[in-house]
Design an enzyme around this catalytic site. Structure first.
Site, short mmCIF file in Angstrom:
data_model
loop_
_atom_site.label_atom_id
_atom_site.label_comp_id
_atom_site.label_asym_id
_atom_site.label_seq_id
_atom_site.Cartn_x
_atom_site.Cartn_y
_atom_site.Cartn_z
N THR A 1 -70.23 56.65 -72.10
CA THR A 1 -70.88 57.96 -72.09
C THR A 1 -69.92 59.08 -72.51
O THR A 1 -68.71 58.95 -72.30
CB THR A 1 -71.41 58.25 -70.67
OG1 THR A 1 -71.80 59.61 -70.59
CG2 THR A 1 -70.36 57.99 -69.61
N ASP A 2 -70.49 60.18 -73.01
CA ASP A 2 -69.65 61.35 -73.31
C ASP A 2 -69.21 62.06 -72.03
O ASP A 2 -68.35 62.93 -72.06
CB ASP A 2 -70.37 62.32 -74.25
CG ASP A 2 -71.65 62.91 -73.68
OD1 ASP A 2 -72.06 62.50 -72.57
OD2 ASP A 2 -72.25 63.78 -74.34
N GLU A 3 -69.81 61.67 -70.89
CA GLU A 3 -69.46 62.34 -69.63
C GLU A 3 -68.02 62.05 -69.21
O GLU A 3 -67.46 62.75 -68.38
CB GLU A 3 -70.44 61.95 -68.51
CG GLU A 3 -71.86 62.38 -68.85
CD GLU A 3 -72.84 62.25 -67.69
OE1 GLU A 3 -72.42 62.35 -66.54
OE2 GLU A 3 -74.03 62.04 -67.97
N TYR B 1 -70.06 58.80 -61.10
CA TYR B 1 -70.57 58.01 -62.23
C TYR B 1 -69.60 58.07 -63.41
O TYR B 1 -69.16 57.03 -63.92
CB TYR B 1 -71.96 58.52 -62.65
CG TYR B 1 -72.37 58.06 -64.04
CD1 TYR B 1 -72.63 56.71 -64.29
CD2 TYR B 1 -72.48 58.96 -65.10
CE1 TYR B 1 -72.99 56.28 -65.57
CE2 TYR B 1 -72.84 58.54 -66.37
CZ TYR B 1 -73.09 57.19 -66.61
OH TYR B 1 -73.44 56.77 -67.86
N LYS C 1 -67.28 55.12 -65.25
CA LYS C 1 -67.39 54.75 -66.66
C LYS C 1 -66.03 54.92 -67.35
O LYS C 1 -65.63 54.12 -68.20
CB LYS C 1 -68.46 55.58 -67.37
CG LYS C 1 -69.89 55.30 -66.95
CD LYS C 1 -70.37 53.87 -67.25
CE LYS C 1 -70.56 53.61 -68.73
NZ LYS C 1 -71.21 52.27 -68.94
P1 NAD Z 1 -80.34 52.13 -66.99
O1 NAD Z 1 -79.95 52.56 -65.62
O2 NAD Z 1 -81.69 52.49 -67.50
O3 NAD Z 1 -80.22 50.55 -67.11
C1 NAD Z 1 -79.14 49.82 -66.58
C2 NAD Z 1 -79.55 48.35 -66.54
O4 NAD Z 1 -78.42 47.61 -66.04
C3 NAD Z 1 -80.74 48.07 -65.63
O5 NAD Z 1 -81.67 47.23 -66.28
C4 NAD Z 1 -80.11 47.37 -64.44
O6 NAD Z 1 -81.00 46.44 -63.81
C5 NAD Z 1 -78.91 46.69 -65.06
N1 NAD Z 1 -77.83 46.44 -64.09
C6 NAD Z 1 -77.31 47.33 -63.20
N2 NAD Z 1 -76.36 46.74 -62.48
C7 NAD Z 1 -76.24 45.46 -62.94
C8 NAD Z 1 -75.42 44.36 -62.59
N3 NAD Z 1 -74.50 44.45 -61.62
N4 NAD Z 1 -75.58 43.19 -63.27
C9 NAD Z 1 -76.51 43.08 -64.25
N5 NAD Z 1 -77.33 44.09 -64.61
C10 NAD Z 1 -77.19 45.27 -63.95
O7 NAD Z 1 -79.19 52.66 -67.94
P2 NAD Z 1 -79.30 53.18 -69.45
O8 NAD Z 1 -79.69 54.60 -69.43
O9 NAD Z 1 -80.09 52.22 -70.25
O10 NAD Z 1 -77.77 53.11 -69.89
C11 NAD Z 1 -77.22 51.94 -70.51
C12 NAD Z 1 -75.75 52.16 -70.74
O11 NAD Z 1 -75.55 53.33 -71.53
C13 NAD Z 1 -74.96 52.39 -69.45
O12 NAD Z 1 -73.72 51.72 -69.56
C14 NAD Z 1 -74.76 53.90 -69.39
O13 NAD Z 1 -73.58 54.23 -68.71
C15 NAD Z 1 -74.69 54.23 -70.88
N6 NAD Z 1 -75.13 55.60 -71.22
C16 NAD Z 1 -76.40 56.03 -70.94
C17 NAD Z 1 -76.79 57.31 -71.32
C18 NAD Z 1 -78.19 57.83 -71.09
O14 NAD Z 1 -78.50 58.95 -71.50
N7 NAD Z 1 -79.10 57.07 -70.51
C19 NAD Z 1 -75.88 58.16 -71.93
C20 NAD Z 1 -74.60 57.70 -72.18
C21 NAD Z 1 -74.24 56.41 -71.84
#
Ligand code: NAD
Length: 354
Positions: A133-135, A158, A162
């Site tokens: 993430t950019d965070e 969080y 990350k």
């Molecule tokens: P999300 O919370 O919608 O999905 C996360 C998934 O990971 C879920 O399906 C969950 O069941 C699974 N999960 C969690 N813990 C687990 C474990 N211990 N073992 C196996 N599976 C597990 O998240 P997202 O929004 O789809 O984000 C996906 C990735 O992108 C993450 O790494 C997040 O940090 C990164 N990200 C997200 C955003 C955003 O805007 N949503 C922005 C920047 C980065």
């Protein structure tokens, strides 16, 4: 091409799975623990595809991961599994430390053991993409953009978890030569987004005539990225990104939170009119502690080096998103009923919940 993806039942992961299975026709193994944030209903479109399989497992479970690597024999890992909601990390960070840090460590170790034993051609082609993430870069003032060389300065449990995982991934490349690539992206939005996040929450509350809670004065700026643009970017980075490099992914769509909410209200006024304009439902609420003021991504490296471009502007993407939620109650209704709607991430809550 055989891709092992973690977190493929989540918001971004499911978009990646749909892209790889249906458009790229890759063989895909999706490993997901199915926490509150994961649902297989986001994967209806691929459920019966011959090139898709699902394994319910925890990435912290080293034995299960080792078996999955051996059985599936991946060419590529795309690691998206994470605890991802900042407010939940303020209420309690333990799951964030376990999954985001320990889970990433476990996956790196399993990947390293598997990769080391591959025959030379497959070993050479193997990639581990870590999605972040950019965070991790902290907060910007009114000017400037995050680049790949911006110093890490995370504000929330969080983003700190990350940041730690990014450092582990880079260290496994430098120390063991594991062929990794890291991507850091801005806020995603689009279909299949869990109903407690800002954009879906505003759409669904507006639909039901409920208050639209905006944190603080609504002036915090986020750089919005349409989730399907992101899914394509991740595939390109995993395919052609240079080993050991970071690529920032952003849509060049900076918006203040209040402007996002007002735009949703405008769309709802035309698509689902009520007696009163929807923006009358806006309610300013106590700000999030440590709320970063502004995020904005410079995606030049990804655009010039790998030729990716966001296809959606915020205007086109937000309209698609609002229409999707209006048309897909079957998907969000059960999740919305499971999610209590209680305000998360307020100061003091962390002390109560440990
Ligand atoms: P999300 O919370 O919608 O999905 C996360 C998934 O990971 C879920 O399906 C969950 O069941 C699974 N999960 C969690 N813990 C687990 C474990 N211990 N073992 C196996 N599976 C597990 O998240 P997202 O929004 O789809 O984000 C996906 C990735 O992108 C993450 O790494 C997040 O940090 C990164 N990200 C997200 C955003 C955003 O805007 N949503 C922005 C920047 C980065």
């Amino acid at each position: 091409m055989r891709v092992l993806i973690t977190g493929g039942a989540g918001f971004i992961g499911s978009a990646v799975v749909r892209h790889l299975v249906l458009e790229k026709r890759y063989e895909v193994l999706n490993i997901d623990k199915l926490t509150y944030a994961g649902t297989q209903t986001s994967l209806e479109a691929v459920r019966d595809a011959a090139n898709y399989r699902f394994l319910r497992a925890d990435i912290c479970d080293g034995e299960a991961m080792t078996r999955a690597f051996a059985d599936f024999a991946p060419d590529r890992i795309m690691h998206l599994a994470a605890e991802s909601h900042v407010d939940r990390s303020i209420n309690g960070a333990q799951d964030f430390i376990n999954t985001n840090i320990v889970g990433t460590f476990m996956l790196l170790e399993c990947a390293r053991a598997y990769w080391s034993a591959l025959e030379p051609a497959r070993r050479h082609a193997f990639r581990f993409l870590h999605v972040s993430t950019d965070e991790v870069y902290g907060s910007l003032g009114e000017e400037g953009l995050f680049t790949e060389t911006t110093a890490y300065d995370p504000s929330s449990p969080y983003s700190a978890s990350k940041a730690a995982s990014d450092h582990l991934v880079k260290a496994w490349a430098r120390t063991y030569g594991l062929p990794v690539v890291v991507s850091n992206c801005s806020n995603n939005y689009g279909p299949y987004h869990f109903p407690e996040k800002l954009i879906p929450l505003m759409i669904l509350n507006a639909m039901e005539g409920k208050p639209l809670p905006v944190y603080g004065n609504g002036a915090n700026v986020r750089d919005w990225l349409y989730v399907e643009d992101h899914a394509r970017a991740l595939d390109i980075i995993a395919e052609r990104g240079r080993i050991g490099e970071t690529y920032n992914v952003g849509g060049r769509n900076e918006r203040r939170n209040i402007d996002v909410v007002t735009r949703i209200c405008g769309l709802m006024d035309s698509l689902r009119p009520r007696a009163m304009p929807h923006d009358r439902l806006i309610a300013y609420v106590t700000d999030r502690p440590g709320h970063d003021a502004r995020y904005a991504i410079d995606a030049t490296k990804l655009e010039t080096e790998l030729g990716w471009r966001a296809q959606e502007t915020f205007e086109t993407g937000i309209e698609k998103t609002v229409r999707w939620y209006l048309d897909n109650e079957w998907w969000w209704r059960p999740l919305r009923e499971r999610y209590s709607g209680t305000r998360l991430g307020l100061p003091g809550d962390a002390l109560k919940t440990g």
